[in-house]
Scaffold this active site. Structure first.
Site, mmCIF file in Angstrom:
data_model
loop_
_atom_site.group_PDB
_atom_site.id
_atom_site.type_symbol
_atom_site.label_atom_id
_atom_site.label_comp_id
_atom_site.label_asym_id
_atom_site.label_seq_id
_atom_site.Cartn_x
_atom_site.Cartn_y
_atom_site.Cartn_z
ATOM 1 N N THR A 1 0.826 -1.211 0.000
ATOM 2 C CA THR A 1 0.000 0.000 0.000
ATOM 3 C C THR A 1 0.862 1.264 0.000
ATOM 4 O OG1 THR A 1 -1.518 1.276 1.395
ATOM 5 C CG2 THR A 1 -0.093 -0.262 2.527
ATOM 6 N N ASP A 2 0.289 2.366 -0.457
ATOM 7 C CA ASP A 2 1.006 3.647 -0.396
ATOM 8 C C ASP A 2 1.104 4.167 1.037
ATOM 9 O OD1 ASP A 2 -1.656 4.403 -0.021
ATOM 10 O OD2 ASP A 2 -1.675 5.895 -1.624
ATOM 11 N N GLU A 3 0.299 3.584 1.961
ATOM 12 C CA GLU A 3 0.298 4.111 3.336
ATOM 13 C C GLU A 3 1.632 3.900 4.038
ATOM 14 O OE1 GLU A 3 -3.117 3.476 5.744
ATOM 15 O OE2 GLU A 3 -4.493 3.659 4.066
ATOM 16 N N TYR B 1 -1.860 -0.370 11.009
ATOM 17 C CA TYR B 1 -2.021 -1.045 9.710
ATOM 18 C C TYR B 1 -0.812 -0.780 8.813
ATOM 19 C CZ TYR B 1 -3.379 -1.539 4.794
ATOM 20 O OH TYR B 1 -3.379 -1.838 3.451
ATOM 21 N N LYS C 1 2.135 -3.306 7.349
ATOM 22 C CA LYS C 1 2.399 -3.505 5.915
ATOM 23 C C LYS C 1 3.863 -3.147 5.607
ATOM 24 C CE LYS C 1 -0.088 -4.548 3.015
ATOM 25 N NZ LYS C 1 -0.531 -5.861 2.471
HETATM 26 P P1 NAD Z 1 -9.919 -7.122 2.213
HETATM 27 O O1 NAD Z 1 -9.922 -6.838 3.677
HETATM 28 O O2 NAD Z 1 -11.123 -6.826 1.409
HETATM 29 O O3 NAD Z 1 -9.586 -8.659 1.971
HETATM 30 C C1 NAD Z 1 -8.588 -9.345 2.697
HETATM 31 C C2 NAD Z 1 -8.794 -10.849 2.463
HETATM 32 O O4 NAD Z 1 -7.753 -11.532 3.172
HETATM 33 C C3 NAD Z 1 -10.136 -11.375 2.956
HETATM 34 O O5 NAD Z 1 -10.701 -12.242 2.007
HETATM 35 C C4 NAD Z 1 -9.758 -12.144 4.225
HETATM 36 O O6 NAD Z 1 -10.628 -13.237 4.494
HETATM 37 C C5 NAD Z 1 -8.357 -12.610 3.878
HETATM 38 N N1 NAD Z 1 -7.549 -12.855 5.073
HETATM 39 C C6 NAD Z 1 -7.406 -12.019 6.147
HETATM 40 N N2 NAD Z 1 -6.617 -12.614 7.076
HETATM 41 C C7 NAD Z 1 -6.249 -13.820 6.560
HETATM 42 C C8 NAD Z 1 -5.431 -14.875 7.038
HETATM 43 N N3 NAD Z 1 -4.840 -14.818 8.240
HETATM 44 N N4 NAD Z 1 -5.243 -15.952 6.247
HETATM 45 C C9 NAD Z 1 -5.842 -16.025 5.031
HETATM 46 N N5 NAD Z 1 -6.647 -15.074 4.544
HETATM 47 C C10 NAD Z 1 -6.845 -13.985 5.303
HETATM 48 O O7 NAD Z 1 -8.634 -6.378 1.643
HETATM 49 P P2 NAD Z 1 -8.418 -5.607 0.257
HETATM 50 O O8 NAD Z 1 -8.883 -4.230 0.412
HETATM 51 O O9 NAD Z 1 -8.902 -6.467 -0.836
HETATM 52 O O10 NAD Z 1 -6.820 -5.573 0.241
HETATM 53 C C11 NAD Z 1 -6.077 -6.654 -0.300
HETATM 54 C C12 NAD Z 1 -4.606 -6.328 -0.206
HETATM 55 O O11 NAD Z 1 -4.320 -5.136 -0.914
HETATM 56 C C13 NAD Z 1 -4.112 -6.085 1.224
HETATM 57 O O12 NAD Z 1 -2.828 -6.642 1.335
HETATM 58 C C14 NAD Z 1 -4.062 -4.580 1.347
HETATM 59 O O13 NAD Z 1 -3.084 -4.179 2.281
HETATM 60 C C15 NAD Z 1 -3.689 -4.192 -0.068
HETATM 61 N N6 NAD Z 1 -4.130 -2.861 -0.505
HETATM 62 C C16 NAD Z 1 -5.445 -2.484 -0.380
HETATM 63 C C17 NAD Z 1 -5.857 -1.245 -0.866
HETATM 64 C C18 NAD Z 1 -7.292 -0.802 -0.766
HETATM 65 O O14 NAD Z 1 -7.589 0.356 -1.087
HETATM 66 N N7 NAD Z 1 -8.225 -1.642 -0.363
HETATM 67 C C19 NAD Z 1 -4.923 -0.397 -1.464
HETATM 68 C C20 NAD Z 1 -3.590 -0.803 -1.558
HETATM 69 C C21 NAD Z 1 -3.206 -2.050 -1.086
HETATM 70 O O1 DAU Z 2 -4.094 4.076 0.471
HETATM 71 C C1 DAU Z 2 -4.343 2.697 0.391
HETATM 72 C C2 DAU Z 2 -5.170 2.271 1.580
HETATM 73 O O2 DAU Z 2 -6.466 2.800 1.368
HETATM 74 C C3 DAU Z 2 -5.221 0.764 1.769
HETATM 75 O O3 DAU Z 2 -3.942 0.288 2.059
HETATM 76 C C4 DAU Z 2 -6.180 0.398 2.894
HETATM 77 O O4 DAU Z 2 -6.317 -1.007 2.965
HETATM 78 C C5 DAU Z 2 -7.534 1.006 2.599
HETATM 79 O O5 DAU Z 2 -8.401 0.748 3.670
HETATM 80 C C6 DAU Z 2 -7.413 2.516 2.364
HETATM 81 O O6 DAU Z 2 -7.064 3.213 3.583
HETATM 82 P P1 DAU Z 2 -7.777 4.581 4.024
HETATM 83 O O7 DAU Z 2 -7.649 4.720 5.477
HETATM 84 O O8 DAU Z 2 -7.350 5.712 3.171
HETATM 85 O O9 DAU Z 2 -9.304 4.209 3.586
HETATM 86 P P2 DAU Z 2 -10.714 4.461 4.284
HETATM 87 O O10 DAU Z 2 -11.760 4.092 3.289
HETATM 88 O O11 DAU Z 2 -10.796 3.853 5.637
HETATM 89 O O12 DAU Z 2 -10.734 6.048 4.461
HETATM 90 C C7 DAU Z 2 -10.618 6.926 3.359
HETATM 91 C C8 DAU Z 2 -10.655 8.344 3.902
HETATM 92 O O13 DAU Z 2 -11.961 8.614 4.403
HETATM 93 C C9 DAU Z 2 -9.703 8.576 5.067
HETATM 94 O O14 DAU Z 2 -9.193 9.902 5.006
HETATM 95 C C10 DAU Z 2 -10.600 8.434 6.286
HETATM 96 C C11 DAU Z 2 -11.950 8.937 5.794
HETATM 97 N N1 DAU Z 2 -13.136 8.300 6.427
HETATM 98 C C12 DAU Z 2 -13.214 6.954 6.446
HETATM 99 C C13 DAU Z 2 -14.289 6.323 7.028
HETATM 100 C C14 DAU Z 2 -14.376 4.803 7.071
HETATM 101 C C15 DAU Z 2 -14.156 9.098 6.946
HETATM 102 O O15 DAU Z 2 -14.086 10.346 6.889
HETATM 103 N N2 DAU Z 2 -15.233 8.465 7.515
HETATM 104 C C16 DAU Z 2 -15.330 7.114 7.599
HETATM 105 O O16 DAU Z 2 -16.342 6.617 8.154
#
Ligand code: NAD
Ligand code: DAU
Length: 353
Positions: free
Chosen positions: A134-136, A159, A163
């Protein structure tokens, strides 16, 4: 790669993983795609119902932190490629339960790295361990600048720290054992099948039910949004054409302040639901901020474009409209994932804000 090359996708039943698994199953009939997922609250078999009977797809329920199970699985299937997405992924949950993030994101990644190394360390040629990050991990930007692949790591939430730690272990295995890896660091994804704890699906669900839209702080936080299918395409390209030992940033060149995004979402939802203009905006409620809230993320994705030819395909408004359409047409999916445990989560997360 030879026919039926076994590829392990971890976390394939989650949001991004399900789009990646579908893309690989459909595009690469000669791969045997194994989806390993523990089916936590975020994993959902409904996400891949349409491909579950494909001959090149196998679902395995299991936990990446279970060392004995994982070692046996690698011995049995001898995965030539691993695309590792399984993780605890929600920042707010990492604030209430950080250890769960260390277990899955750090220890789970270590268990997979060891299993992969143990199978192939005599000859890594043609093998690949692809770690999705992730970019975080780069922490926060001020009002200007972009994250590049050389931006120093500076994570601020449990988180992102977990990562970042897993990224470091992947790199260390590359340096120490010659393990062939790549890492990609992506910005915020949105699209179908995202669990409604994240901003966009949570707000879509609340708008449907005319519940308050809890904007953290003053809403002046910026994220760079990418449609999930564009991310899946980038993962395909990076897996097949990325260079071993390299990191690639993936982003949408699409920065939005939360409050502006929420207002656009409200407008599009009113149109989609046939509600009068302004109805959903009245639900916006400013609530207590997230601790350690990163001000701004923005990705410089020129390396992946220049070296691998990937760039985002969708403009944001089009992607948001697709996403809204999907949630409105799949209310049963939303109802299933928002029953039971979700209600407790929602109460605890938002009642004191
Ligand atoms: P998600 O939470 O939707 O899905 C995670 C999946 O992993 C789920 O299916 C869960 O059951 C499985 N999982 C969790 N713990 C596990 C374990 N111990 N063993 C096996 N499976 C397990 O997540 P996502 O948003 O699809 O993110 C997927 C990946 O991409 C993550 O590594 C996250 O850090 C990365 N990522 C997400 C975003 C985003 O915006 N969502 C952005 C950049 C990177
Ligand atoms: O940047 C990549 C990341 O983006 C991934 O690695 C993470 O898995 C993914 O969850 C996401 O992280 P963020 O914290 O940016 O996403 P989230 O949707 O939780 O929040 C987006 C923005 O909105 C953040 O500034 C917090 C704000 N927010 C979020 C929630 C859930 C609110 O203002 N209200 C809310 O209820």
């Amino acid at each position: 790669m030879k026919a039926n090359t076994p590829i392990l996708i971890t976390g394939g039943s989650g949001f991004i993983g399900s789009h990646v698994a579908r893309l690989f199953v459909e595009r690469y009939p000669d791969y045997g795609i194994f989806n390993l997922d523990a089916l936590t609250y975020a994993g959902n078999l409904e996400n891949l119902k349409d491909i579950e009977d494909r001959p090149n797809y196998t679902f395995i329920k299991g936990d990446i932190t279970d060392e004995i199970f994982i070692n046996d699985l690698f011995e049995k299937h001898r995965f030539e490629g691993v695309i590792h997405l399984a993780a605890e992924s929600h920042v707010d949950r990492s604030i209430t339960d950080p250890l769960a993030f260390v277990k899955t994101n750090v220890i789970g990644t270590m268990v997979l790295l060891n299993a992969f190394k143990n199978i192939w360390h005599h000859d890594f040629s043609g093998k690949r361990f692809y770690h999705i990050s992730t970019d975080e991990v780069y922490g926060t930007l001020g009002n200007t600048g972009l994250f590049t692949e050389t931006t120093p790591y500076d994570p601020n939430s449990p988180y992102s720290a977990s990562k970042a730690s897993s990224d470091h272990f992947v790199r260390a295995y590359g340096e120490t054992y010659g393990l062939p890896y790549i890492i990609t660091n992506c910005s915020n994804n949105y699209g179908p099948n995202q669990f409604p704890e994240k901003l966009i699906p949570l707000f879509i669900n609340n708008i449907i039910h005319q519940k308050p839209l809890p904007v953290y702080g003053d809403g002046n936080y910026t994220r760079d949004w990418l449609y999930v299918l564009d991310h899946a395409r980038a993962i395909d390209v990076a897996y097949h054409r990325g260079k071993n030992g390299e990191t690639y940033n993936i982003g949408g060149f699409n920065e939005w302040k939360n409050i502006d995004l929420v207002k656009l979402l409200c407008k599009l939802m009113d149109e989609a639901l046939g509600r009068s203009k302004g109805t959903s905006e009245r639900l916006i409620t400013f609530v207590k901020d997230r601790p350690g809230h990163d001000l701004r993320y923005a990705i410089d994705a020129t390396k992946i474009k220049a070296e691998l030819g990937w760039e985002p395909s969708l403009v944001f408004e089009e992607g948001l409209k697709n996403t809204i359409k999907w949630y409105l047409e799949n209310q049963q999916w939303l109802d299933h994932v928002t029953s039971g445990e979700y209600q407790n989560y929602y109460q605890e997360q938002y009642q004191t804000r």
